[in-house]
Scaffold this motif. Structure first.
Motif, short mmCIF file in Angstrom:
data_model
loop_
_atom_site.label_atom_id
_atom_site.label_comp_id
_atom_site.label_asym_id
_atom_site.label_seq_id
_atom_site.Cartn_x
_atom_site.Cartn_y
_atom_site.Cartn_z
N UNK A 199 30.44 -11.55 -12.30
CA UNK A 199 30.50 -10.82 -11.02
C UNK A 199 29.62 -9.57 -11.01
N UNK A 200 28.71 -9.48 -11.94
CA UNK A 200 27.77 -8.36 -11.96
C UNK A 200 26.88 -8.45 -10.72
N UNK A 201 26.55 -7.33 -10.07
CA UNK A 201 25.65 -7.38 -8.92
C UNK A 201 24.33 -8.05 -9.29
N UNK A 202 23.97 -9.07 -8.53
CA UNK A 202 22.81 -9.90 -8.87
C UNK A 202 21.96 -10.16 -7.63
N UNK A 203 20.66 -10.01 -7.80
CA UNK A 203 19.70 -10.33 -6.74
C UNK A 203 18.88 -11.53 -7.19
N UNK A 204 18.94 -12.61 -6.41
CA UNK A 204 18.09 -13.76 -6.65
C UNK A 204 16.91 -13.71 -5.70
N UNK A 205 15.71 -13.67 -6.26
CA UNK A 205 14.47 -13.76 -5.47
C UNK A 205 13.80 -15.07 -5.82
N UNK A 206 13.48 -15.83 -4.78
CA UNK A 206 12.83 -17.13 -4.99
C UNK A 206 11.83 -17.40 -3.88
N UNK A 207 10.96 -18.36 -4.15
CA UNK A 207 10.02 -18.77 -3.13
C UNK A 207 10.72 -19.60 -2.06
N UNK A 208 10.03 -19.82 -0.97
CA UNK A 208 10.61 -20.60 0.13
C UNK A 208 10.59 -22.09 -0.16
N UNK A 209 9.54 -22.56 -0.86
CA UNK A 209 9.39 -23.99 -1.13
C UNK A 209 8.95 -24.19 -2.58
N UNK A 210 9.13 -25.42 -3.05
CA UNK A 210 8.61 -25.82 -4.35
C UNK A 210 7.31 -26.59 -4.17
N UNK A 211 6.36 -26.33 -5.06
CA UNK A 211 5.06 -27.01 -5.00
C UNK A 211 4.73 -27.66 -6.35
N UNK A 212 5.76 -28.12 -7.03
CA UNK A 212 5.62 -28.62 -8.40
C UNK A 212 4.61 -29.75 -8.50
N UNK A 213 4.63 -30.67 -7.55
CA UNK A 213 3.81 -31.88 -7.65
C UNK A 213 2.41 -31.72 -7.07
N UNK A 214 2.08 -30.54 -6.59
CA UNK A 214 0.78 -30.35 -5.95
C UNK A 214 -0.35 -30.42 -6.96
N UNK A 215 -1.47 -31.00 -6.55
CA UNK A 215 -2.58 -31.23 -7.47
C UNK A 215 -3.68 -30.17 -7.36
N UNK A 216 -3.73 -29.46 -6.24
CA UNK A 216 -4.77 -28.46 -6.07
C UNK A 216 -4.19 -27.06 -6.20
N UNK A 217 -5.04 -26.13 -6.60
CA UNK A 217 -4.60 -24.74 -6.74
C UNK A 217 -4.13 -24.19 -5.40
N UNK A 218 -4.90 -24.45 -4.35
CA UNK A 218 -4.54 -23.93 -3.03
C UNK A 218 -3.17 -24.39 -2.57
N UNK A 219 -2.85 -25.66 -2.81
CA UNK A 219 -1.54 -26.18 -2.41
C UNK A 219 -0.44 -25.60 -3.29
N UNK A 220 -0.72 -25.47 -4.60
CA UNK A 220 0.31 -24.93 -5.49
C UNK A 220 0.63 -23.48 -5.15
N UNK A 221 -0.34 -22.73 -4.66
CA UNK A 221 -0.14 -21.32 -4.35
C UNK A 221 0.68 -21.09 -3.09
N UNK A 222 1.18 -22.14 -2.48
CA UNK A 222 2.02 -21.99 -1.30
C UNK A 222 3.49 -21.82 -1.66
N UNK A 223 3.81 -21.93 -2.95
CA UNK A 223 5.22 -21.82 -3.33
C UNK A 223 5.39 -21.79 -4.83
N UNK A 224 6.59 -22.18 -5.29
CA UNK A 224 6.93 -22.20 -6.71
C UNK A 224 6.40 -23.48 -7.32
N UNK A 225 5.42 -23.37 -8.19
CA UNK A 225 4.79 -24.53 -8.79
C UNK A 225 5.42 -24.99 -10.09
N UNK A 226 6.58 -24.43 -10.46
CA UNK A 226 7.21 -24.75 -11.74
C UNK A 226 8.63 -25.28 -11.57
N UNK A 227 9.43 -24.67 -10.70
CA UNK A 227 10.84 -25.03 -10.56
C UNK A 227 11.17 -25.47 -9.14
N UNK A 228 12.32 -26.12 -8.99
CA UNK A 228 12.78 -26.54 -7.67
C UNK A 228 13.70 -25.46 -7.11
#
Length: 327
Positions: free
Chosen positions: A248-277
């Protein structure tokens, strides 16, 4: 806490505003490095930054931001990472996530010795899993509480930057993929997965490719370090155990809006989180943390601080606003 010996204390390669203290455990020989910004020496609160996998602390501007808010700033390069890599130990290796209890005890003890009573932990990716497990295990050992209060700076809040609390699949995929993944990694503990070419996420970050950042590629390689299946098995075990805990410690979760894990181009990957869902990430955090604030950063990278400027500034402002609310 294990016995640590201060091996060196010197100006860090980030510049004369930073000092790196390297500590050593004698048997087995382990090194860990605590970096701190020398400004705000009289501040009574600190930020402790914990990096992710295949990572180390290089974000000097992040430190400067918290200094501008009046905090002291510390970062740790855990055993086997960055400044703590040694030739006789495989990079990133750990027998168990619990090993890092010693590293975090050392960091918080040193911060306490520096005169700082309260610390906010800012943890990225695997660093979030490590810090969450650390606090949950401390919570399970109340007999140590009085000793910790005397020797360790008290962790009064958590900020998670894209935490690795769930496997990088959607919630639906995890339901049917988790068991076979566990079976594979537990059956081949000595297995290592390697790639000989730069991964798209790394290419989206480093200025040698299509990114904006200049960091040491020997400490954060463009093709990653070899992925140990033993390490991955320990990650899964730590995630499963954490899912049975409540904090119950005060916690802030910051995350991207979308996942881009499967994207093949740099430009597409840079639209979100390219590592996690991001949906599985949020679900896992909600499961364990009761006192939780969630903020979504559109077009934020996996490491939100390394995002392009609009997303980076939104991330920094989000942390600043949350810290103000905690005072």
């Amino acid at each position: 806490m294990q016995d640590w010996v201060l091996e060196s204390e010197k100006e860090d390669h980030l510049g004369d505003s930073f000092v790196a203290r390297t500590f050593k455990q004698p048997s087995p020989v382990i090194h860990t490095t605590l970096i701190h910004h020398i400004a705000n020496p009289n501040a009574d609160k600190a930020i402790l930054y914990i990096h992710g996998y295949t990572d180390y602390f290089f974000q000097a501007g992040l430190a400067e931001y918290f200094i501008s808010l009046g905090y002291r700033f510390y970062a740790i390069d855990l055993r086997g990472y960055g400044r703590s890599i040694r030739p006789y130990r495989p990079p990133t290796w750990c027998e168990s996530i619990s090993e890092y209890i010693d590293d975090l005890d050392l960091a918080l003890a040193t911060i306490k010795q520096d005169g700082i009573a309260e610390t906010i932990v800012l943890a990225h990716s695997t660093g979030a899993l490590i810090s969450a497990n650390y606090l949950a295990k401390k919570q399970q050992a109340p007999s140590l509480d009085n000793d910790d209060k005397q020797t360790l700076s008290t962790v009064t809040g958590l900020i998670f930057n894209s935490p690795f609390l769930a496997l990088p699949f959607s919630p639906q995929q995890i339901k049917w993929l988790k068991k076979p993944v566990k079976a594979i990694v537990s059956s081949f503990p000595s297995g290592v997965i390697k790639t000989n070419k730069p991964i798209v996420y790394a290419k989206s970050l480093h200025s040698q490719f299509e990114g904006e950042w200049d960091y040491r590629l020997d400490w954060k390689p463009e093709n990653g370090f070899g992925l140990s299946l033993h390490w991955l098995n320990e990650i899964i075990r730590a995630q499963e155990w954490l899912a049975t805990q409540t904090l119950n410690i005060p916690t802030l979760l910051c995350r991207s809006e979308v996942s881009t894990i499967s994207k093949k181009s740099v430009g597409d990957m840079q639209q979100g989180d390219g590592v996690l869902h991001v949906e599985s990430m949020e679900e896992a955090v909600k499961n364990t943390f009761d006192n939780l604030t969630i903020k979504v950063i559109p077009k934020g990278f996996h490491d939100l601080y390394l995002s392009k400027e609009p997303a980076q500034q939104a991330y920094l402002q989000t942390m600043s606003d949350w810290l103000t609310e905690q005072d």
